[in-house]
Every structure is written in structure tokens, then in C-alpha cells.
Design an enzyme around this catalytic site. Structure first.
Site, mmCIF file in Angstrom:
data_model
loop_
_atom_site.group_PDB
_atom_site.id
_atom_site.type_symbol
_atom_site.label_atom_id
_atom_site.label_comp_id
_atom_site.label_asym_id
_atom_site.label_seq_id
_atom_site.Cartn_x
_atom_site.Cartn_y
_atom_site.Cartn_z
ATOM 1 N N HIS A 239 24.167 45.002 35.200
ATOM 2 C CA HIS A 239 23.397 45.900 36.055
ATOM 3 C C HIS A 239 23.253 45.423 37.503
ATOM 4 O O HIS A 239 22.204 45.578 38.118
ATOM 5 C CB HIS A 239 22.020 46.151 35.457
ATOM 6 N N HIS B 34 18.524 54.457 34.603
ATOM 7 C CA HIS B 34 18.162 53.728 33.391
ATOM 8 C C HIS B 34 16.796 54.163 32.841
ATOM 9 O O HIS B 34 16.037 53.329 32.328
ATOM 10 C CB HIS B 34 18.164 52.226 33.679
ATOM 11 N N GLU C 153 22.594 56.674 29.452
ATOM 12 C CA GLU C 153 23.078 56.288 30.772
ATOM 13 C C GLU C 153 24.508 56.805 30.960
ATOM 14 O O GLU C 153 25.444 56.285 30.359
ATOM 15 C CB GLU C 153 23.046 54.771 30.918
#
Length: 358
Positions: A113, A184, A323
Site C-alpha cells: 500500500h 480501502h 478494493e
């Protein structure tokens, strides 16, 4: 209606954050659905919508103040935009035209991420564009978190009167660089803090997944879901097969995998990727995207350590994420759709979450 107010900063301190710049923006449509977004991480902090009886509840996990997002244990990324590369890159390395780039290994031996200070941990510029539309912008500089190129990003949130939360992503670069942006948000259609999500009925418009190794890095294979616990081509309860003995479920401690969407990424068209129905409230959510994949994560790492907006703890599997994305580790997987953005090109993609009740 768009409103901006200060978001309480608490006593947290991070050198990259000026608390005076942190704001909270409120979008509200004609049917009463309300979405709140802060420019800290371009984060969705709240989604309040009706059930079948008209009762309103907040269905997005999160916190009441920015210090919660900054100091959360277990780093859940509640509601944030993650990047420059959402999901994992194996061993924090990739090569472009013979040059190897090294990133932070912040998820075991892998990169996750965007790194230590990804897009979820920076203050974005914000602009109220129109009624119920806010644009967040950020310049990720060359070398930031190890990535090449100055990457200019804009993420625009729009709440429509058709009860759709539309997220438009746009990015340009001055050097070749991998880009894979996603949101997210963790959802619980019963309401945040209202127990687990195992009774939610999920459909994924995908006949295949990208199986992973023990570090949740794709093996490079595309594997059909038919006859496995990963078959959500027909809606079923999330918890129905989650306890089945299966190596992939063991690796993820449940579902934490990328599904290959049947029509994803074709001709830049929005296509249905997923639906979720919660039987006790009647809340129904549809996900549309231009992306080729979707990561379904069912909150396996939530452990009851985090307390949400209503003061209730977030239990194990107390929220799920859908996602929309390109596949994990694509920079190291030449058979996967490319995530390399080139100078002169535009990274441009849209995802829509539509809410209703039945």
C-alpha cells in the site's frame, strides 16, 4: 451539499502533517445519504445510508478524529486512498528498463500500500468542485517511498442523487512508474461496530483468482474458482465456506485475495464487479469498475483492538473491503496487465459504489 469543517487532531504528532490543514468534507444527497471525507489520506470516514425501513446507519468503519487514523494499531487503512501502489509488491523491488528500484518492506518481506508513508498518511489539497463533489490532489515527488517519477494525482469523490459514491482517479508522471490506486473502505452493512460480516451475501463477477504464496504474493497463475471456496459467481454468505480446509484460505487467514473480473478493464467501460446484500437490514451494495481485478478482504486481521465511531470494538471479520485494482505484484509479473504509467499518458479509472435497500 458540500461542507468543510476542521477535523479534531487530538494530541498526535507527525512531522509531515500540519493539523491546521486537515479538514472534513460532508456530501449529502436528496435521499439523505451522507458521506464524509477528510483530506488526510483522502479518507472516507463515514457513509450513512438507509435500511429497508428507512433507518439510517453508518456502514463505513473508521474513527471520529484524525488521531485515530494516525495512531491505529494494526494499520487497517480504514477508508483511505492507498498508493502509489495499492496491494503488495514482492520483496519491495521491481525493475524498469534495467533499473532496479527498492521500496520499503512494510508487510513482512514485501511492500504494501505505498510504503511507510503512503498516500493514506499525507495531507491532500482539497477543492470543492460542485454540489456533492470534492477533488483531492497530491504530488508524490520523484523518489518518494522509493518510486521513480513525480506523480501528480487527483481523486474526485461524487455523491449522486442515485445513491452512488463515484470515485474518479487521474494521474500523470514525468518518468515511467507503477501506479495502482484504490480506496480501502471497510464496510459493514449492518452498521459499523455491529458484529461480524459473515452473514453478508456476496457475489463477485469473476470466474478466476490469482492464487498467492504464504506472503500473499501472486504465484503468476490464474486459477478458476469453480468447485472451490472462492466461487462467489452466485451470491452466498461470506462465512459459508470460510472455514473450509484450503491452503489459500490458510495463507490469508480467510479471504484476502484478488479476483480476476470477467469483464474488468475492457474498453474503459464500467462493469458490475460485485454485489453485497445484508439480510437483516436489507441494505444492498453494488460495485462497478473499469479495473481488471478486485481484492476481497474480509477483515481477518481485525482483532477487537480497535474501537470505532460509536464506541464499539471492531471484532474479527467485522468489516469487508472490495478494493478495485490491477493485480498485486504486477510490476514483477509480466503476464499480468501492466501497471506502468509512462510520461505523456494518463492513469484514468473510475469505480462506483451504489447503495440501496430491499
Amino acid at each position: 451539499m458540500v461542507g468543510a469543517v476542521g477535523l479534531i487532531a487530538g494530541c498526535a504528532s507527525v512531522k509531515t502533517v500540519d493539523f491546521d490543514e486537515i479538514k472534513l468534507y460532508t456530501l449529502k444527497n436528496k435521499v439523505g445519504t451522507t458521506v464524509k471525507i477528510t483530506n488526510y489520506g483522502a479518507t472516507v470516514t463515514s457513509i450513512i445510508c438507509a435500511d429497508r425501513d428507512g433507518n439510517m446507519a453508518d456502514i463505513a468503519l473508521g474513527y471520529n478524529d484524525v488521531s485515530g487514523y494516525m495512531n491505529a494499531v494494526d494499520k487497517p487503512y480504514f477508508g483511505s486512498i492507498v498508493g502509489r501502489y495499492g496491494n503488495r509488491i514482492a520483496k519491495g523491488k521491481f525493475t524498469i528498463e534495467g533499473t532496479e528500484y527498492e521500496l520499503a518492506t512494510n508487510n513482512g518481506e514485501n511492500h504494501l500500500h505505498g510504503g511507510v508513508i503512503g498516500f493514506d498518511k499525507v495531507v491532500w489539497d482539497a477543492e470543492v468542485v460542485d454540489k456533492n463533489m470534492v477533488k483531492f490532489s497530491y504530488l508524490a515527488k520523484d523518489g518518494e517511498e522509493g518510486y521513480p517519477g513525480n506523480l501528480q494525482i487527483a481523486v474526485t469523490y461524487t455523491l449522486t442523487d442515485d445513491n452512488e459514491l463515484q470515485i474518479d482517479y487521474l494521474a500523470t508522471t514525468d518518468q515511467k512508474t507503477p501506479v495502482n490506486l484504490t480506496n480501502h473502505t471497510y464496510f459493514n452493512l449492518k452498521g459499523e461496530g455491529e458484529g461480524d460480516i459473515l452473514g453478508h451475501e456476496l457475489m463477485l463477477n469473476a470466474k478466476a483468482t490469482t492464487p498467492v504464496d504464504s506472503g500473499l504474493i501472486p504465484t503468476g497463475k490464474i486459477f478458476p474458482v469453480s468447485g472451490t471456496p472462492f466461487d462467489f459467481t452466485t451470491a452466498k454468505a461470506i462465512g459459508k465456506d470460510i472455514g473450509v480446509k484450503d491452503q489459500q484460505l490458510e495463507y490469508g487467514l480467510g479471504y484476502d485475495h484478488n479476483w480476476v473480473l470477467d469483464k474488468g478493464g475492457k474498453d474503459g467501460q464500467l462493469t458490475l464487479a460485485a454485489t453485497v446484500y445484508e439480510p437483516t437490514t436489507g441494505r444492498f451494495m453494488e460495485v462497478f469498475t473499469e479495473e481488471p481485478g478486485i481484492q476481497f478482504y474480509c477483515g481477518n486481521f481485525l482483532s477487537g483492538n480497535l474501537k470505532g465511531k460509536a464506541g464499539k470494538t471492531y471484532v474479527n471479520r467485522g468489516g469487508f473491503c472490495l478494493e478495485t485494482q490491477h493485480y498485486p505484484d504486477s510490476p514483477n509479473q509480466p503476464a499480468f496487465p501492466s501497471t506502468i504509467l509512462k510520461p505523456g499518458d494518463k492513469y484514468k479509472t473510475t469505480t462506483v459504489y451504489r447503495f440501496s435497500a430491499k
